[in-house]
Design an enzyme around this catalytic site. Structure first.
Site, PDB file in Angstrom:
ATOM      1  N   ASP A   1       0.862  -1.177   0.000  1.00 42.62           N
ATOM      2  CA  ASP A   1       0.000   0.000   0.000  1.00 42.62           C
ATOM      3  C   ASP A   1       0.899   1.228   0.000  1.00 42.62           C
ATOM      4  OD1 ASP A   1      -2.206   1.856   0.480  1.00 42.62           O
ATOM      5  OD2 ASP A   1      -3.333   0.149   1.219  1.00 42.62           O
TER       6      ASP A   1
ATOM      7  N   HIS B   1       1.434   2.120  -3.303  1.00 42.93           N
ATOM      8  CA  HIS B   1       0.349   2.902  -3.893  1.00 42.93           C
ATOM      9  C   HIS B   1       0.710   4.381  -3.940  1.00 42.93           C
ATOM     10  CE1 HIS B   1      -3.000  -0.287  -2.970  1.00 42.93           C
ATOM     11  NE2 HIS B   1      -2.011  -0.753  -3.719  1.00 42.93           N
TER      12      HIS B   1
END
Length: 520
Positions: A298, A334
């Protein structure tokens, strides 16, 4: 000659910063160095990154470090009041991964922690130690030796939890910015002062072995997933040189901490592991993240400040301020550096400089939504390289997080009443950035009609190339955002100043049916 500075230190480890002009995370070519004690050379090597960890030092000892092109640097390690080996309290390496083994080792390590004198050291020696979560205390160092791995067990059976609040009402357990019972992190501390975790060893959260990654947004056995390392209301914390990997959820989560330094860490998780953010300082002040390498599932770094409750509850909120990110490598994630979406306590004075971002979906990303409140202001990025990044810069006021994130009152582009739950995004400054292989957009800024974002100032941003095989994708997680490919700067309800880069007003969102403006 260039000057070396001390980034972090413990009795047996230090991190030195070698800020060669033009270097961000890596040093190319690598620089020869040597370390001396009392006039005798005790170690030699080459430095291939700006922030260099050195381990296996002697406590209370003066050293001289010399590297090509730098003035000699003298430093002294702190004293150690005593060393306690976990094996002396019956911790055992290489046991079967069973609840019984994990419980026995956790009890042994807890006994060893109790035996460590103030300002002493807990040694985790070479070997693989499977253990249930252990609570740390202050005024001590945890030294992870070379070849040491402290690993969480496969099974959740018997895993301890942290309550949402303690007896005084202080938030302990949390989930996405709200007090909530969570499983305890493999290493965790509450209210510790002068805590250090150092050494070349490994902390392994066991996310790849347990079932944690199969229920990322759920509650099981009455608790949310644990972090890899959870530090709650701690002060004067040093994290130095170790590797931490496979966290069940967020990897390192300082919550309500002050004066924390993280230097020369390696933070790893598989790219498809859910919500395994690398480093998430939340409601923290005076945090430095230096020379750390990220490759996670992430966001690499997500700076947060808690979240208002669905009923508007805000008593648990505190601000986040003075966060520095320097000489780091974001190899996959991300986002490189992200602010939000939990930012209700306010985030200010964040500096990102001399970093490298490779293959992150976004570079600098700010995300919020109606209902959050709080302000993001004085955010600066400079001297950063990006390679293979999807969208370099983004700020999104309609982020569709939480169960009601797609509701009309969150996503409506028309002005809503300004209340204490209206988030504000203020000054953002970007300067001296090199971008190669850009995929979707240079920048996408979607503010709120009732609280436009900015000023957002971009200066000396150089786009050298675009990724040739890119397919169009929306650059923001908001309703009705148009897919983009090789776009420039687009803005709605945001004041963007970017000499040399024209800004397209509007054009981010596609026409959609009229939606109601009701608020909850």
């Amino acid at each position: 000659m260039h000057r070396i500075r001390l980034a972090a230190r413990s009795a047996r480890s230090v991190a030195l910063c070698l800020p060669k002009p033009g270097a961000r995370y890596a040093l190319a070519p690598a620089l020869p160095w040597q370390l001396s004690r009392a006039g005798q050379v005790v170690a030699r090597g080459t430095a291939d990154r700006v922030v260099l960890p050195l381990h296996d030092l002697a406590p209370a000892t003066a050293y001289r470090f010399e590297a090509e092109g730098f003035a000699p640097f003298d430093f002294e390690t702190p004293a150690c009041a005593g060393l306690v080996d976990i094996r002396d309290h019956d911790a055992r390496a290489d046991l079967p991964d069973t609840p019984e083994s994990a419980a026995a080792n956790a009890a042994a390590i807890s006994r060893a922690i109790s035996a460590v004198p103030q300002n002493g050291t807990l040694l985790i020696p070479e070997g693989h130690y499977v253990a249930f979560p252990v609570a740390l205390r202050g005024q001590m160092t945890v030294q992870l030796a070379a070849g040491a791995a402290l690993a969480a067990p496969r099974s959740r059976a018997g895993w301890p939890t942290l309550p949402a609040r303690d007896a005084t009402g202080r938030m302990l357990g949390s989930w996405e910015g709200l007090p909530e019972t969570c499983f305890a992190a493999p290493l965790h501390a509450v209210g510790a002062e002068a805590l250090t975790i150092a050494g070349p060893g490994v902390l392994d959260g066991g996310g790849d072995r347990g079932d944690w990654w199969s229920w990322p947004k759920e509650t099981r056995d009455g608790a949310r997933r644990p972090r890899g390392l959870h530090l709650i209301d701690c002060t004067d914390v040093t994290l130095l040189g170790f590797t931490i990997r496979n966290a069940p959820s967020w990897t390192i989560h300082p919550q309500g901490c002050a004066r924390l330094t993280a230097a020369a860490l390696t933070i790893e998780a598989p790219h498809d592991s859910p919500n395994t953010d690398g480093f998430n300082p939340e409601m923290c002040e005076d945090v430095e993240i230096l020379g750390t390498a990220f490759s996670v599932g992430d966001d690499c770094i997500a700076i947060k400040a808690g979240k208002r409750g669905p009923d508007g509850a805000a008593g648990h909120l505190r601000p986040t301020a003075r966060i520095g990110v320097r000489h780091c490598l974001m190899a996959r994630g991300h986002g490189g550096v992200v602010i939000g979406s939990e930012m209700s306590g306010g985030v200010r004075d964040v500096t990102v400089e001399a970093c490298e971002m490779r293959g992150t979906d976004r570079g600098l990303r700010i995300k919020t939504r109606r209902g959050r409140g709080g302000a993001v202001e004085r955010i600066a990025m400079r001297n950063v390289s990006m390679d293979g990044v999807g969208t370099a810069f983004s700020a999104n006021g309609h982020y569709f997080c939480d169960p009601d994130g797609h509701a009309p009152w969150v996503q409506d582009r028309r002005p809503a009443p300004v209340t204490e739950t209206t988030p504000h995004v203020g000054e953002i400054t970007v300067d001296d950035v090199d971008i190669h292989g850009l995929a979707h957009a240079l920048g996408a800024f979607l503010g709120l009609a009732e609280a436009p974002f900015g000023p957002i100032r971009l200066h000396d941003v150089r786009v050298h190339s675009h990724a040739p095989d890119t397919m169009p994708e929306p650059p923001l997680m908001a309703a009705d955002v148009a897919p983009l490919r090789h776009a420039g700067l687009l803005a709605e309800n945001a004041r963007v100043e970017a000499p040399g880069h024209p800004v397209t007003e509007g054009g981010l969102t596609r026409p959609s049916p009229a939606i109601a403006t009701e608020t909850p």
